[in-house]
Design an enzyme around this catalytic site. Structure first.
Site, PDB file in Angstrom:
ATOM      1  N   HIS A 194       0.848  -1.190   0.000  1.00  0.00           N
ATOM      2  CA  HIS A 194       0.000   0.000   0.000  1.00  0.00           C
ATOM      3  C   HIS A 194       0.889   1.248   0.000  1.00  0.00           C
ATOM      4  CE1 HIS A 194       0.799  -0.799   4.253  1.00  0.00           C
ATOM      5  NE2 HIS A 194       0.490   0.459   4.535  1.00  0.00           N
ATOM      6  N   ASP A 207       5.725   4.427   5.294  1.00  0.00           N
ATOM      7  CA  ASP A 207       6.566   3.413   5.937  1.00  0.00           C
ATOM      8  C   ASP A 207       6.570   2.085   5.183  1.00  0.00           C
ATOM      9  OD1 ASP A 207       3.871   3.063   6.647  1.00  0.00           O
ATOM     10  OD2 ASP A 207       4.424   1.886   8.411  1.00  0.00           O
ATOM     11  N   HIS A 208       5.868   2.057   4.045  1.00  0.00           N
ATOM     12  CA  HIS A 208       5.864   0.850   3.207  1.00  0.00           C
ATOM     13  C   HIS A 208       6.294   1.127   1.765  1.00  0.00           C
ATOM     14  CE1 HIS A 208       3.736  -2.007   5.951  1.00  0.00           C
ATOM     15  NE2 HIS A 208       3.383  -0.860   6.521  1.00  0.00           N
ATOM     16  N   HIS A 258      -7.437  -1.870   5.492  1.00  0.00           N
ATOM     17  CA  HIS A 258      -6.426  -0.877   5.885  1.00  0.00           C
ATOM     18  C   HIS A 258      -6.633   0.457   5.189  1.00  0.00           C
ATOM     19  CE1 HIS A 258      -2.843   0.387   7.883  1.00  0.00           C
ATOM     20  NE2 HIS A 258      -2.242   0.700   6.741  1.00  0.00           N
ATOM     21  N   ASP A 266       0.099  -4.309   6.086  1.00  0.00           N
ATOM     22  CA  ASP A 266      -0.863  -3.849   7.090  1.00  0.00           C
ATOM     23  C   ASP A 266      -2.257  -4.282   6.645  1.00  0.00           C
ATOM     24  OD1 ASP A 266       1.293  -2.689   8.273  1.00  0.00           O
ATOM     25  OD2 ASP A 266       0.801  -0.631   7.697  1.00  0.00           O
ATOM     26  N   HIS A 306      -5.440  -1.405  11.756  1.00  0.00           N
ATOM     27  CA  HIS A 306      -4.585  -2.570  11.983  1.00  0.00           C
ATOM     28  C   HIS A 306      -5.369  -3.567  12.823  1.00  0.00           C
ATOM     29  CE1 HIS A 306      -0.734  -0.822  10.549  1.00  0.00           C
ATOM     30  NE2 HIS A 306      -1.238   0.328  11.002  1.00  0.00           N
TER      31      HIS A 306
END
Length: 880
Positions: A83, A87-88, A174, A195, A413
């Site tokens: 996604h 942070d991804h 998410h 996530d 989450h």
């Protein structure tokens, strides 16, 4: 696929016990016992896949990146982004543009909504992170260049990558476009969740359960063993707290990310304001330069959302056209007067609009801050939850904090209840926990392990740290699928399937060579080898030596060129191409090449062989030639003589005439063996036995062989026996084979005359048929020949070893023994004796070639040689 854990050594490494090809290596370059910079590397069977490439929100510049130096990025086959959250995904541009990833053949994949949002989100990330920061990771142009190379995929789309790698994306909840990837490498299935949320909210579907069971589950552990508040309860608490702050004349700050939970909260606030007219005078601002663009993306991908949103949209009621919410592009146009609700990014308040408003509103006790998502350790959002008296501004100044701080989690989450239920439904043998702080991860591991132990389940749970590879061993079960002609008739248990084994992308297929082109598109070829050998001996001498070495030969004339030809072992042809030249021809294969090499070696040694010299010696006559003067007609006469000589040589090569010299039979040839056997048979005293000379020779050879091993062997003459029930089950098998082979010899090959081959194995029956059960318990009862056989006489052998004995019917190849172990031993020795007695041509069968360079035949097998006409098209006609 059966998994097993590779035991860890004391140093933390893996004690490898099997081939590295069967080992799955999982290495976290980020999000290993932490939240942030998610980056998971999977290696199996020479394939490398990277799942997510994010940055750590608590750091800036190079320090925020995953540990990218731990991987050779040129070897990566695919990067899968779950996604668009920073942070991804935020490190993707750096990896694609500033590492050696561009030198490899890897590609980047994400869903269509993720790619659409990623562009806008990364533009905002570049703008914010580069403002006043010299440690820039990349610029806008590099981001756009990398964005164009990303391949978008649909949910549930099965994507195959060359080399046996494939993956499928499934809804993860998410945020919009978030997915989990089911990755398959050579039959090994790995589910990487990223996530995910198992709770359906106002606009997103819940995470799916893939229809197939994975071997390994890599899932998040963000909240550990915590349990979320019910959705309706937290929505009520959220709206009530906002209403309370507004009533006291304060401003509400909601730090959120541009996309994700922001849209869920916007839907909630718009619905609450519509139900409370007294709040219509209080504005709600969505402070983001990308707000309008992002909302258009949401409207584009309505079809990926839940039924509630799709139903409203079908009624022409667009839920993302808000009636009580205004977009605020910048704070310059914001009049900071009176109560309001401000949703501002970023969610961690490290910089940007949310940080600026926090520092501005913190000193006023009427104002309120509501943190609605997960806060990473080390960020302002995490620090302010401790309600400090002062906060540190971006410029380093101390700012008093008097505003209220509340935490109402709308984080999408999974909590412990959702996560544990999801893990139970997935039923993976290995669970790898990632994306969680060490404390939360340890608690979750302990809780899950306790659940599995109580059930008696042997599920392994792993919590790898960053840059510490986790190695899992899998025993791959390789199976081949039969297709084409081979699959037309299913084989019975124990049958041997003979064909081509095709390996492609770790999948195996077995098929008939004739079907190769139809099913694979590969072309076939046959290699025919020819070797010319100069030899100054007669054709009969060549045949004499070949018979001595190989036994039975097939002799005839080549149908195309009329050359007399010998075929050895049904595989190699030797032709007399000229008077002093031989042509050796064969279809190339491992076995045929070996036979051809031995034939060429034999031919090259015929000239100098002592036996050849001895047989070709004759009296020498010296002739005196009278010389005459040449006259003009002599040249023409000599030319005519030369032509005649050449014609004679050619005719000798083409015409199968008998040799003028009567060569003796080779002492080791089959004919010599038969002749010698006939002489011995005529001298035999037993009239019933001597009429079969070949059987007598075979018996003598077998007797000598057995005597060398056992020491005591007797020759017998036994009458034909009435066959008992169990003996009848074994003897006809031999008779059927013999009759079938006899039919082959009678029918023959139209181009050949061949000898009847001998069987190469023996048929056995056990002693239990020879005596009653009570006698079987005693050791080695004597064998009564008279009680077992009657009828016509034939050869037999009796073998003794201590108390054990056995009788061998040489003609029918039946063994009667006093014990099973002794019978098996005698059977083995008799088989060896027969193979050593039989000529090479009869003992070894070279099978038909596959007709393709991909499969060069097989090794020769000990078997009865079939008729040549059934194995390979013949060019030969019968010799006169």
């Amino acid at each position: 696929m059966a998994p097993s854990v590779v035991p860890q050594s004391a140093a933390g490494g893996a004690a490898l016990q099997a081939s590295a090809d069967d080992q799955l290596t999982i290495e976290m370059l980020g999000a290993g016992q932490e939240v942030g910079r998610s980056c998971c590397v999977l290696k199996y069977r020479g394939k490398t896949i990277v799942c997510d490439t994010g940055v750590h929100p608590a750091f800036t510049g190079i320090a925020a990146l995953p540990f990218i130096d731990e991987l050779d990025w040129s070897t990566v086959d695919a990067i899968l982004i779950t996604h668009f959250h920073l942070d991804h995904a935020a490190a993707l541009t750096y990896i694609m543009e500033k590492t050696n990833f561009r030198d490899g053949h890897g590609k980047v994949y994400m869903t269509h909504p993720t790619k659409a949002v990623y562009r806008f989100l990364m533009s905002d990330f570049v703008r914010i992170s580069n403002a006043g920061n010299d440690d820039n990771l990349f610029d806008e142009n590099e981001m756009l260049a990398s964005w164009r190379q990303i391949e978008a995929v649909d949910f549930h789309q099965d994507v195959s990558i060359a080399g046996g790698l494939r993956f499928t994306s499934y809804h993860a909840g998410h945020v919009l476009g978030a997915c989990m990837f089911l990755i398959e490498i050579a039959g090994l299935r790995i589910l990487y969740t990223g996530d995910f949320s198992r709770e359906e909210d106002r606009h997103l579907v819940q995470a799916e359960i893939p229809p197939v069971k994975p071997d390994v589950l890599i899932c998040e552990s963000t909240y550990g063993t915590q349990t979320h508040e019910p959705r309706l309860d937290k929505e009520h608490r959220f709206t009530s707290q906002i209403h309370h702050i507004i009533k006291r004349g304060g401003r509400v700050l909601l730090p959120v990310f541009v996309l994700g939970r922001a849209q869920e909260l916007l839907l909630l606030l718009d619905e609450y304001w519509a139900a409370h007219p007294e709040l219509h005078s209080v504005p709600i601002y969505y402070a983001s330069a990308l707000a309008k663009k992002c909302i258009s993306v949401y409207q584009t991908y309505i079809h990926t959302m839940n039924d509630h949103i799709r139903t409203r949209f079908n009624r022409r009621d667009n839920p993302f056209v808000f009636k009580h919410i205004s977009n605020l592009r910048s704070l310059e146009k914001f009049e900071d007067r009176g109560p309001c609700v401000m949703m501002a990014s970023p969610g961690f308040m490290q910089s940007g609009v949310s940080r600026e408003l926090l520092e501005r509103w913190a000193p006023d006790k009427r104002n309120g801050l509501i943190v609605s998502g997960y806060s990473v350790e080390g960020t302002m959002a995490r620090n302010i939850l401790n309600e400090p008296d002062e906060i540190i501004g971006i410029n380093g100044q101390k700012i008093p904090r008097r505003m209220s701080v509340d935490y109402i989690s709308f984080s999408a989450h999974v909590d412990f209840a959702q996560n544990s239920r999801f893990i139970d439904e997935i039923k993976a043998q290995h669970i790898v926990l990632v994306h969680g702080e060490q404390n939360n991860m340890s608690k979750l591991r302990a809780a899950l392990q306790a659940r599995f132990t109580a059930r008696g389940s042997d599920v392994k749970i792993h919590t790898p740290r960053n840059c510490e590879p986790l190695v899992l061993q899998f025993r791959a079960q390789r199976t081949a699928k039969a297709i084409g002609t081979i699959a037309a008739k299913p084989p019975a248990q124990g049958d041997i399937v003979d064909g081509l084994l095709i390996s492609k992308d770790f999948a195996y297929t077995i098929l008939d060579p004739k079907d190769l082109t139809d099913f694979t598109g590969l072309s076939t070829s046959t290699i025919v080898q020819r070797q010319r050998v100069a030899l100054a001996v007669s054709w009969e001498m060549v045949r004499w030596h070949l018979q001595g070495m190989y036994g039975r030969l097939q002799e005839g004339v080549d149908a195309e060129e009329g050359l007399r030809t010998l075929r050895i072992m049904g595989a190699v042809d030797v032709r007399q191409s000229a008077r002093h030249e031989l042509l050796v021809e064969w279809v190339s294969s491992i076995a045929n090449d070996m036979v051809a090499d031995s034939i060429v070696a034999l031919l090259l040694g015929i000239d100098s062989a002592p036996s050849s010299v001895k047989m070709t010696m004759h009296n020498h006559h010296h002739h005196h030639h009278h010389h005459h003067h040449h006259h003009p007609g002599d040249a023409k006469a000599e030319e005519t003589d030369d032509d005649a000589e050449a014609t004679t040589e050619d005719e000798e090569a083409r015409t199968p005439t008998e040799s003028a010299a009567n060569l003796p039979m080779h002492p080791f040839s089959e004919a010599a063996l038969v002749a010698e056997s006939e002489v011995r048979a005529k001298a035999a005293t037993d009239e019933a036995v001597h009429r079969d000379a070949y059987q007598l020779a075979k018996m003598e050879h077998m007797a000598a062989f057995l005597e060398a091993h056992f020491g005591q062997v007797e020759e017998l003459v036994i009458p034909e026996a009435p066959i008992s029930e169990e003996i009848e089950e074994s003897v006809p098998k031999v008779k059927v084979e013999t009759e079938r082979e006899a039919e082959k010899d009678e029918a023959g090959d139209e181009s050949m005359s061949t000898l009847q081959p001998e069987p190469d194995s023996v048929t056995d029956v056990d002693k239990p048929e020879l005596a009653p059960p009570a006698e079987q318990a005693t050791a080695s009862p004597p064998i009564s020949i008279a009680s077992l056989f009657d009828g016509e006489a034939r050869s037999a052998l009796r073998v003794f070893l201590d108390e054990a004995e056995a009788v061998i019917d040489v003609e029918n190849l039946v063994i009667l023994a006093s014990s099973e172990s002794f019978r098996a031993r005698v059977q083995h020795l008799c088989t060896l004796a027969l193979r050593s007695f039989t000529s090479l041509s009869d003992a070894f069968y070279l099978p038909q070639q596959m007709g393709t360079s991909l499969f060069q035949g097989k090794h020769s097998q000990l078997a009865t040689i079939p008729e040549f006409g059934e194995e390979r098209p013949s060019k030969m006609v019968r010799s006169s």
